[in-house]
Scaffold this motif. Structure first.
Motif, PDB file in Angstrom:
ATOM      1  N   ALA A   5       9.173   6.568 -21.476  1.00  0.00           N
ATOM      2  CA  ALA A   5       9.242   5.664 -22.617  1.00  0.00           C
ATOM      3  C   ALA A   5      10.657   5.122 -22.616  1.00  0.00           C
ATOM      4  N   VAL A   6      10.795   3.804 -22.650  1.00  0.00           N
ATOM      5  CA  VAL A   6      12.124   3.208 -22.606  1.00  0.00           C
ATOM      6  C   VAL A   6      12.338   2.363 -23.857  1.00  0.00           C
ATOM      7  N   GLY A   7      13.038   2.926 -24.818  1.00  0.00           N
ATOM      8  CA  GLY A   7      13.364   2.191 -26.055  1.00  0.00           C
ATOM      9  C   GLY A   7      12.161   1.689 -26.813  1.00  0.00           C
ATOM     10  N   VAL A  59       7.053   0.813 -21.176  1.00  0.00           N
ATOM     11  CA  VAL A  59       6.690   2.047 -20.500  1.00  0.00           C
ATOM     12  C   VAL A  59       7.069   1.852 -19.035  1.00  0.00           C
ATOM     13  N   ALA A  60       7.545   2.906 -18.395  1.00  0.00           N
ATOM     14  CA  ALA A  60       7.861   2.788 -16.971  1.00  0.00           C
ATOM     15  C   ALA A  60       7.141   3.874 -16.185  1.00  0.00           C
ATOM     16  N   ARG A  64       9.421   1.960 -12.659  1.00  0.00           N
ATOM     17  CA  ARG A  64       9.011   0.555 -12.622  1.00  0.00           C
ATOM     18  C   ARG A  64       8.452   0.186 -13.992  1.00  0.00           C
ATOM     19  N   PRO A  65       9.007  -0.830 -14.669  1.00  0.00           N
ATOM     20  CA  PRO A  65       8.477  -1.227 -15.972  1.00  0.00           C
ATOM     21  C   PRO A  65       7.030  -1.711 -15.830  1.00  0.00           C
ATOM     22  N   VAL A  66       6.188  -1.277 -16.736  1.00  0.00           N
ATOM     23  CA  VAL A  66       4.796  -1.758 -16.730  1.00  0.00           C
ATOM     24  C   VAL A  66       4.434  -2.211 -18.124  1.00  0.00           C
ATOM     25  N   ARG A  67       3.427  -3.061 -18.211  1.00  0.00           N
ATOM     26  CA  ARG A  67       2.965  -3.521 -19.513  1.00  0.00           C
ATOM     27  C   ARG A  67       1.449  -3.417 -19.515  1.00  0.00           C
ATOM     28  N   ALA A  77      -3.681   2.347 -13.875  1.00  0.00           N
ATOM     29  CA  ALA A  77      -2.367   2.736 -13.390  1.00  0.00           C
ATOM     30  C   ALA A  77      -2.215   4.251 -13.319  1.00  0.00           C
ATOM     31  N   GLY A  78      -3.205   4.987 -13.822  1.00  0.00           N
ATOM     32  CA  GLY A  78      -3.176   6.440 -13.702  1.00  0.00           C
ATOM     33  C   GLY A  78      -2.867   7.206 -14.970  1.00  0.00           C
ATOM     34  N   ILE A  79      -2.933   6.541 -16.128  1.00  0.00           N
ATOM     35  CA  ILE A  79      -2.674   7.252 -17.383  1.00  0.00           C
ATOM     36  C   ILE A  79      -3.958   7.309 -18.219  1.00  0.00           C
TER      37      ILE A  79
END
Lengths: 489, 329
Positions: A5-7, A59-60, A64-67, A77-79
């Motif tokens: 989790a990025v910010g 989210v990364a 790698r940032p993903v949206r 993406a595997g989540i």
């Protein structure tokens, strides 16, 4: 796979659910996310799983940032997420549900055989022998959960998010689930475990992240925290230890003799005196809730004799039980305890309407006064008594149910799972309220699956197993004693 | 409450359109030019037409709020009207009060029947009242031998009494409607039974666990719906001078539409009596508007149908926006 989790920030109308959360979840670790209800822990899980999109931050995956604009993209993406409230088309089979998003077909014709095979393969991956052609509604909650996990693993999930997975499981089922999570993490799956059950967090987590009011409080290896330091991080204050009762009780108030209900339980006899809290312990399905419901008159097939304050009660009608002075705080507060679309005032007065009216005409001043008196005493946190109950947190909803029954001035309180899905702070408060009620001379019969709760509150415990009364234990009984009586070993 | 502001705005807007575009005519008595819409005669006429729907919509709102539905309401209207007219003729009575009592009696009887079945049989109200919808109309058909039965003159005079208004104006149905709406609103908001109806519709399980007498609560709303249909039947039969088994055919859908446009939730637990009145008024205004604006009458159903869907969608949209505002504010 590492997920970060990025910010992350997420706002809901009226509440900042997440503010600037940055955490790394390392490959193969079991990472507990804890906090009180409303702390934002479920929201964080849902943002990571693509159910919500964040206003700020991202989210990364492996940096790698993903949206994600949908849970499906996150799955690809595997989540995958295992939901708190299981989301199934309950009338369909296990296989149907597992493959609902991508039903194997040829020109629109469903291929049942391929669907069955895929589902079977996925279920075997989580070591389950569930028949894919079973209807989901026929499975227990724990099996339904396995189906969800199988769906995630089957689709190749590298990250699994468990959102309060044990809240509706029995102790044995919960242990089995924790075992499975350990296996999954050993196989390299990153497991995020959202929960406020401290014993589970300490049992399986490698690291723990604490959130409070949507903000990050800390992330620590589990070895560096203790239960009390964790609770302190969660609530931001010290909690009072539970007090001991003095063991002096009044006259018998609730007397139950030979209570039976076909197929549910048989020959239950117990007495609860004024000021006493008696626990009903047992595994899920032992008949605890059913005993309470019979005394309360919801179960029409119940036979046996029940008397309240010396007066015998004819079973089979909640109205009669209520007027005899019995109140039931039900297990499922959303289904049985509250009308979520009505206000606190309406819910709080619903059981005492005749007292608040003349010839059917409601006295709204008296209604507001009564409801306010009890919601104040119970410290219900809400903008006003005109707030809709559906918008309150679990703990406050439970307090409204308690307020509704305390307003009836019942002599007997049957309380079923009072703190399920309630956060730590509210739990302590509710325990205090139950003790207060007993201290004021009420007879309390308490059902709980939470062992520490039973031991903290009850003066005595009656243990049920498969519908039969098997033991009576005193306050001093150890957890092992209680558990072995419950399980019959 | 807020929902009704939106509905009220739509009604006012439509009224303005009608004032502006409905054209004018010369009043024969005064010689003045008056609007085809905005004149006492037309306005009272619209309220009169509304009253037949709105009175039934009050009962329907209570039924839907309790989580049910009453499809038989139009048939109860027909049965009460025919039953009253036949009894009056057979007994040789001509008192309007006797007629009112008879209509109310037949309406209550039908309501008790519906209510008892809904409360005790455990069959969905849709099915119970679908059945009684045909049974009641069938009984009216058989006993009246499919003929239109005349209502005694004094009864008509009662319903068409101009009271304090000028000649040719008939405010009685509108006044009765006002009283019935007031009573219904007070019942739902200020009595214990009304509160119980809301609770049962909101969550029947929780209501049972709170010890509410559910069968009585459920039966009660159908009895009130029957009462409303009886009163509407009295006004209708008296006003038009006759009753027939074909009266109010299909009214159940207009009545349900009125309630729904007025903001009642088909899931139960939410709805207001005044909203149902405004819903009925809007539907009547649309029907009147088609006539006054000289639109092709063949399009009436299409316009009404589309208007209902649009009204409900706008209503939900408004409610959602409002909810957001309240949460944020």
């Amino acid at each position: 796979m590492k997920v970060s989790a990025v910010g992350l920030s997420k706002r809901f109308p009226g509440v900042q659910a997440l503010s600037d959360i940055s955490v790394d979840f390392l490959p193969g670790e079991i990472h507990a996310i804890c906090g009180e209800n409303g702390a934002g822990k479920s929201t964080l899980g849902k943002v990571l799983a693509g159910l919500y999109s964040p206003e700020q931050g991202h989210v990364a995956l492996d940096d790698r940032p993903v949206r994600f604009s949908s849970p499906r993209e996150a799955q690809a993406a595997g989540i995958s997420i295992v939901h708190q409230e299981l989301l199934f088309a309950e009338n369909l089979t296990v296989a149907d549900n597992l493959l609902l998003g991508e039903i194997p077909n040829q020109f629109g014709w469903v291929s049942d055989r391929r669907m069955h095979e895929t589902a079977l393969r996925w279920l075997q991956k989580v070591g389950s022998d569930i028949d894919p052609s079973m209807e989901v509604s026929k499975l227990s909650v724990s099996k339904q959960q396995l189906v969800q996990i199988a769906g995630g693993i089957g689709r190749g999930a590298k990250v699994l998010i468990f959102d309060e997975p044990t809240s509706s499981l029995t102790a044995t089922e919960a242990t089995a689930l924790l075992g499975l999570i350990r296996e999954l993490s050993a196989a390299g799956t990153t497991c995020l475990y959202v929960s406020h059950r401290l014993d589970e967090i300490f049992a399986i987590a490698d690291r723990v992240t604490v959130l409070r009011d949507g903000a990050w409080v800390g992330t620590k290896p589990i070895a560096e925290v203790t239960p009390s330091s964790l609770v302190q991080m969660m609530v931001g204050r010290e909690l009072l230890p539970s007090s001991e009762g003095d063991g002096a009780f009044g006259e018998p108030v609730l007397e139950v003799r030979g209570l039976s209900s076909p197929g549910r339980f048989r020959d239950i006899s117990l007495t609860v005196r004024a000021g006493e809290i008696v626990g009903l312990a047992g595994l899920v399905g032992a008949g605890r809730t059913e005993v309470c419901e019979s005394i309360f008159g919801v179960d029409r097939r119940a036979t046996g004799s029940v008397s309240v304050a010396g007066k015998s009660l004819v079973l089979g009608s909640p109205q009669r039980s209520i007027s005899a002075g019995v109140a039931l705080v039900p297990e499922d507060r959303k289904r049985h305890g509250l009308v979520l679309g009505m206000t606190i005032r309406h819910n709080g007065s619903i059981a005492v309407l005749p007292r608040l009216s003349t010839l059917g005409w409601l006295n709204r001043t008296a209604e507001s006064r009564t409801v306010r008196e009890f919601t104040d005493r119970l410290r219900v946190k809400a903008p006003s008594i005109e707030s809709l109950v559906g918008g309150l947190s679990g703990g406050n909803q439970q307090k409204v149910v308690l307020a509704k029954w305390l307003a009836t001035d019942a002599a007997v309180l049957l309380i079923d799972e009072p703190t399920r899905g309630v956060d730590v702070g509210a739990k302590v408060e509710i325990h205090g309220l139950i003790r207060e009620a007993a201290a004021s001379g009420k007879a309390v019969l308490l059902v709980s699956s939470d062992m520490p709760e039973l031991r903290a509150l009850c003066d005595r415990m009656i243990v049920l197993r498969e519908g039969v009364q098997v033991a009576e234990l005193g306050r001093a009984a150890s957890e092992t004693e209680i558990l072995s009586a419950m399980a019959g070993v | 409450m807020m929902q009704q502001v939106g509905l009220l705005a739509v009604i006012l807007l439509l009224s303005l359109v009608l004032v502006r575009f409905s054209g004018t005519h010369v009043d024969r008595e005064t010689g003045q030019t008056v609007s085809n819409f905005f004149n006492p005669g037309s306005l009272v006429q619209i309220l009169t037409e509304t009253s037949f729907f709105a009175i039934m919509a009050v009962g329907m709102t209570l039924v839907i709020v309790s989580g049910g539905i009453d499809l038989s309401i139009g048939s109860v209207y027909a049965l009460a009207g025919v039953g009253m007219a036949l009894t009056m003729r057979a007994a040789g009575w001509d008192s309007p009060w006797a007629a009112l009592a008879l209509c109310i009696g037949f309406g209550l009887l039908a309501g008790v029947l519906n209510g008892t079945m809904v409360a005790t049989l455990g069959v969905h109200p849709f099915i119970v009242t679908l059945g009684t919808m045909w049974v009641f109309r069938g009984v009216a058909f058989v006993v009246s031998k499919a003929e239109s039965v005349l209502v005694p003159g004094p009864v008509t005079d009662f319903a068409k009494n101009p009271l304090f208004l000028g000649k040719g104006l008939t405010p009685v149905p509108a006044i009765v409607m006002g009283l019935f709406i007031l009573g219904g609103a007070l019942y739902l908001n200020r009595t214990t039974m009304g509160r119980r109806v809301l609770a049962v519709g909101g969550n029947a399980d929780a209501a049972r666990y709170a010890g509410l007498p559910i069968p009585y609560i459920l039966a009660g709303v159908y009895v009130i719906a029957g009462l409303g249909a009886g009163i509407a039947a009295f006004l209708g039969a008296a006003y038009f001078g006759s009753a027939s088994s074909a009266d109010a055919n299909g009214y159940e859908l207009y009545v349900i539409a009125s309630a729904v446009v007025g903001g009642v939730s088909l899931n139960g637990g939410r709805g207001t009596v005044t909203g149902a009145f405004l819903g009925a008024l809007l539907i009547v205004l649309i029907r009147t508007g088609i006539r006054l604006l000289r639109l092709d009458q063949n399009y009436e159903w299409i316009i009404i149908g589309a208007a209902i869907i649009i009204a409900v969608v706008l209503d939900r949209l408004g409610a959602r926006l409002l909810e957001k505002r309240m949460v944020n504010g």
